[in-house]
Design a protein around this motif. Structure first.
Motif, PDB file in Angstrom:
ATOM      1  N   UNK A  62      52.205   9.554   9.150  1.00 54.33           N
ATOM      2  CA  UNK A  62      52.282   8.597   8.058  1.00 54.33           C
ATOM      3  C   UNK A  62      53.699   8.629   7.489  1.00 54.33           C
ATOM      4  N   UNK A  63      54.488   7.588   7.762  1.00 54.90           N
ATOM      5  CA  UNK A  63      55.889   7.584   7.338  1.00 54.90           C
ATOM      6  C   UNK A  63      56.031   7.508   5.818  1.00 54.90           C
ATOM      7  N   UNK A  64      54.967   7.089   5.140  1.00 53.44           N
ATOM      8  CA  UNK A  64      55.032   7.020   3.677  1.00 53.44           C
ATOM      9  C   UNK A  64      54.971   8.385   3.032  1.00 53.44           C
ATOM     10  N   UNK A  65      54.568   9.405   3.816  1.00 53.41           N
ATOM     11  CA  UNK A  65      54.466  10.757   3.287  1.00 53.41           C
ATOM     12  C   UNK A  65      55.643  11.576   3.795  1.00 53.41           C
ATOM     13  N   UNK A  66      56.546  12.040   2.926  1.00 57.89           N
ATOM     14  CA  UNK A  66      57.674  12.861   3.377  1.00 57.89           C
ATOM     15  C   UNK A  66      57.201  14.120   4.082  1.00 57.89           C
ATOM     16  N   UNK A  67      58.013  14.586   5.022  1.00 59.15           N
ATOM     17  CA  UNK A  67      57.682  15.792   5.773  1.00 59.15           C
ATOM     18  C   UNK A  67      57.403  16.951   4.812  1.00 59.15           C
ATOM     19  N   UNK A  68      56.260  17.573   4.964  1.00 57.61           N
ATOM     20  CA  UNK A  68      55.913  18.730   4.152  1.00 57.61           C
ATOM     21  C   UNK A  68      55.388  18.398   2.771  1.00 57.61           C
ATOM     22  N   UNK A  69      55.280  17.105   2.412  1.00 59.18           N
ATOM     23  CA  UNK A  69      54.813  16.755   1.059  1.00 59.18           C
ATOM     24  C   UNK A  69      53.330  16.994   0.896  1.00 59.18           C
ATOM     25  N   UNK A  70      52.577  16.833   1.984  1.00 62.32           N
ATOM     26  CA  UNK A  70      51.138  17.067   1.911  1.00 62.32           C
ATOM     27  C   UNK A  70      50.868  18.568   1.996  1.00 62.32           C
ATOM     28  N   UNK A  71      49.668  18.962   1.540  1.00 64.54           N
ATOM     29  CA  UNK A  71      49.271  20.360   1.575  1.00 64.54           C
ATOM     30  C   UNK A  71      47.963  20.487   2.339  1.00 64.54           C
ATOM     31  N   UNK A  72      47.780  21.645   2.996  1.00 67.55           N
ATOM     32  CA  UNK A  72      46.557  21.848   3.754  1.00 67.55           C
ATOM     33  C   UNK A  72      46.202  23.309   3.892  1.00 67.55           C
ATOM     34  N   UNK A  73      45.050  23.547   4.482  1.00 69.69           N
ATOM     35  CA  UNK A  73      44.530  24.900   4.640  1.00 69.69           C
ATOM     36  C   UNK A  73      43.528  24.932   5.774  1.00 69.69           C
ATOM     37  N   UNK A  74      43.605  25.992   6.574  1.00 67.63           N
ATOM     38  CA  UNK A  74      42.563  26.299   7.562  1.00 67.63           C
ATOM     39  C   UNK A  74      42.173  27.740   7.315  1.00 67.63           C
ATOM     40  N   UNK A  75      40.994  27.967   6.763  1.00 69.95           N
ATOM     41  CA  UNK A  75      40.675  29.286   6.223  1.00 69.95           C
ATOM     42  C   UNK A  75      40.384  30.334   7.282  1.00 69.95           C
ATOM     43  N   UNK A  76      39.964  29.919   8.480  1.00 67.78           N
ATOM     44  CA  UNK A  76      39.368  30.907   9.367  1.00 67.78           C
ATOM     45  C   UNK A  76      38.036  31.337   8.769  1.00 67.78           C
ATOM     46  N   UNK A  77      37.481  32.444   9.253  1.00 68.49           N
ATOM     47  CA  UNK A  77      36.199  32.922   8.741  1.00 68.49           C
ATOM     48  C   UNK A  77      36.372  33.511   7.347  1.00 68.49           C
ATOM     49  N   UNK A  78      35.472  33.146   6.443  1.00 73.60           N
ATOM     50  CA  UNK A  78      35.456  33.717   5.101  1.00 73.60           C
ATOM     51  C   UNK A  78      34.018  34.060   4.750  1.00 73.60           C
ATOM     52  N   UNK A  79      33.871  34.845   3.689  1.00 70.86           N
ATOM     53  CA  UNK A  79      32.527  35.142   3.194  1.00 70.86           C
ATOM     54  C   UNK A  79      31.861  33.844   2.760  1.00 70.86           C
ATOM     55  N   UNK A  80      30.558  33.733   2.885  1.00 66.50           N
ATOM     56  CA  UNK A  80      29.866  32.471   2.564  1.00 66.50           C
ATOM     57  C   UNK A  80      30.145  31.985   1.144  1.00 66.50           C
ATOM     58  N   UNK A  81      30.253  30.675   1.016  1.00 66.72           N
ATOM     59  CA  UNK A  81      30.444  29.987  -0.258  1.00 66.72           C
ATOM     60  C   UNK A  81      29.636  28.701  -0.190  1.00 66.72           C
ATOM     61  N   UNK A  82      29.438  28.063  -1.339  1.00 65.62           N
ATOM     62  CA  UNK A  82      28.633  26.838  -1.362  1.00 65.62           C
ATOM     63  C   UNK A  82      29.259  25.700  -2.155  1.00 65.62           C
ATOM     64  N   UNK A 147      30.953  28.978   5.833  1.00 64.19           N
ATOM     65  CA  UNK A 147      31.753  30.185   6.077  1.00 64.19           C
ATOM     66  C   UNK A 147      33.146  29.891   6.618  1.00 64.19           C
ATOM     67  N   UNK A 148      33.585  28.644   6.578  1.00 62.82           N
ATOM     68  CA  UNK A 148      34.955  28.277   6.931  1.00 62.82           C
ATOM     69  C   UNK A 148      35.242  26.919   6.318  1.00 62.82           C
ATOM     70  N   UNK A 149      36.519  26.643   6.055  1.00 59.81           N
ATOM     71  CA  UNK A 149      36.882  25.394   5.392  1.00 59.81           C
ATOM     72  C   UNK A 149      38.252  24.932   5.860  1.00 59.81           C
ATOM     73  N   UNK A 150      38.427  23.638   5.936  1.00 58.80           N
ATOM     74  CA  UNK A 150      39.737  23.018   6.104  1.00 58.80           C
ATOM     75  C   UNK A 150      39.935  22.055   4.952  1.00 58.80           C
ATOM     76  N   UNK A 151      41.167  21.967   4.475  1.00 62.43           N
ATOM     77  CA  UNK A 151      41.473  21.104   3.329  1.00 62.43           C
ATOM     78  C   UNK A 151      42.787  20.392   3.562  1.00 62.43           C
ATOM     79  N   UNK A 152      42.907  19.199   2.978  1.00 68.16           N
ATOM     80  CA  UNK A 152      44.175  18.469   3.033  1.00 68.16           C
ATOM     81  C   UNK A 152      44.318  17.650   1.756  1.00 68.16           C
ATOM     82  N   UNK A 153      45.527  17.658   1.218  1.00 67.66           N
ATOM     83  CA  UNK A 153      45.849  16.921  -0.006  1.00 67.66           C
ATOM     84  C   UNK A 153      47.071  16.067   0.289  1.00 67.66           C
ATOM     85  N   UNK A 154      46.927  14.753   0.126  1.00 70.17           N
ATOM     86  CA  UNK A 154      48.012  13.813   0.401  1.00 70.17           C
ATOM     87  C   UNK A 154      48.467  13.173  -0.897  1.00 70.17           C
TER      88      UNK A 154
END
Length: 421
Positions: A62-82, A147-154
């Motif tokens: 997405x050219x409207x988003x500068x390189x590195x401006x968005x944030x994200x996460x890939x947690x891998x395995x974590x203790x259960x959450x809801x 028990x795992x999560x991915x997130x992205x913020x644009x």
């Protein structure tokens, strides 16, 4: 919940769809972030909150988003959450962006679709009060045992707030169920006769009869008290919140909300949803207690929210600028495009008929409140509002969702009938 954005929703969503999530393949960098991520709690306090930093994404189509401006996460395995939510450092900073998560279910090991978090929550204490949020935060989203999560913020406006992180909330186990009569009575309030309800009002030091007399009405108009599951019944641990309660003078209006936490819960899970929101409000947003005075699930069960007494005028943190002399009722779920169940709408009518009646308020009436400051009305402005209003009537927000907001006219009429008007 979601404040109205000036940008086009259609354009924003289209841009978000082409944003890839670029993450380490083995998740090693993210696993390093997990060390020490769990917040400190009192020994024996049920549940947990884990905060995981959101890191810059390495690339974007997405050219409207500068390189590195968005944030994200890939947690891998974590203790259960809801339950999940995004938190940032400065409570005054506005997150102008699209926030999405997807989670892996404990039961099946399958990943959910990407789900959007409400990035512009306006449920909050009034500005300048001791309870003003310690952090900025989105509305929480109920995802079920994961028990795992991915997130992205644009970003869709300016830069994203500093200190963006994803909070993962484990609401803790269900409280033990004791079938003896005394504990059952402590969990749920029975319906009362009109005489008993009026006696309760007098015992609470309320002035319903006087208020009605001034309006030329013979005797107080109070609807029957609905069955209410008390905090003990849904497992609220009182060690989590601040001690004591804060009261306002009276209840002149009820603001109706949706929790924006999604509809993917069973009514048998409502206690867990409430405990998750409670923990998120206190630990993540920094409020003194659960924000809403009451909650209603989609099966029509009414729950005590903020502590302090269901008949009393407890000051909540639900409608930024209009918490004084009002109460907040949240219907658990998201009702922007989904119609609220009739059971939930009927429960809101019964609850408002009783609680507003205790304070001499006519559900079909109009009242005047003084703004504590918000994006619709400046601090100190006197505003005329319906006695039963939607959150959006006091703050520029989509809450309580279009489909629930459309039900408020019928709710006012039903509540008035229950009061005998």
């Amino acid at each position: 919940m979601r404040a109205l954005l000036a940008s086009s929703i259609g354009v924003t969503c289209a841009a978000l769809l082409v944003l890839p999530l670029v993450l380490p393949e083995d998740g090693s960098a993210d696993r390093r972030q997990l060390a020490g991520a769990q917040t400190a709690d009192l020994p024996g306090l049920p549940g947990s909150t884990r905060s995981l930093p959101l890191a810059p994404l390495a690339g974007s189509l997405d050219r409207a988003v500068p390189q590195g401006a968005a944030r994200g996460l890939n947690s891998g395995d974590v203790a259960p959450f809801s339950l999940v939510g995004v938190v940032w450092d400065d409570p005054r900073a506005v997150l102008e962006g699209q926030v999405q998560v997807r989670t892996r279910a404990v039961a099946t090991g399958e990943w959910s679709r990407w789900q959007e978090l409400d990035a512009h929550s306006a449920d909050a204490a009034d500005p300048g009060t001791a309870e003003t949020r310690a952090h900025g935060s989105t509305a929480p989203l109920w995802v079920g045992a994961s028990d795992a999560v991915q997130a992205r913020v644009r970003p869709t406006g300016g830069p994203l707030p500093e200190g963006l992180r994803l909070d993962l909330v484990d609401p803790g186990a269900e409280p033990p169920r004791n079938t003896s009569r005394a504990p059952a009575a402590s969990r749920e309030l029975p319906e009362l006769t009109r005489a008993e309800t009026e006696a309760e009002a007098a015992a609470a030091g309320l002035r319903a009869a006087e208020t009605e007399a001034q309006a030329g009405v013979r005797g107080p108009r109070i609807g029957p008290r609905p069955r209410i599951v008390l905090r003990k019944g849904w497992g609220a641990d009182e060690r989590l919140r601040e001690k004591g309660s804060v009261y306002t003078r009276t209840i002149k209006a009820a603001f109706i909300h949706h929790s924006a936490s999604g509809n993917a819960y069973r009514c048998s899970q409502s206690g867990s949803v409430l405990r998750g929101i409670y923990r998120y409000h206190v630990k993540s947003s920094g409020w003194r207690d659960f924000g809403y005075n009451f909650a209603v699930d989609k099966c029509g069960t009414v729950y005590e929210g903020r502590a302090g007494g269901v008949a009393k005028p407890v000051l909540g943190a639900h409608t930024l600028g209009f918490n004084t002399n009002s109460m907040g009722i949240a219907v658990l779920g998201t009702y922007t495009s989904t119609a609220p169940p009739a059971a939930a709408v009927n429960a809101v009518a019964k609850l408002t008929a009783w609680k507003l009646g205790l304070h001499g308020a006519n559900p079909r009436g109009v009242t005047q409140l003084t703004s504590g400051g918000g994006n619709l009305y400046k601090k100190g402005r006197k505003v005329r509002l319906n006695v039963i209003s939607g959150h959006r009537d006091g703050f520029a927000t989509e809450c309580p969702g279009r489909r629930l907001y459309q039900k408020l006219g019928a709710t006012r009429s039903a509540a008035a009938r229950l009061q005998g008007r």
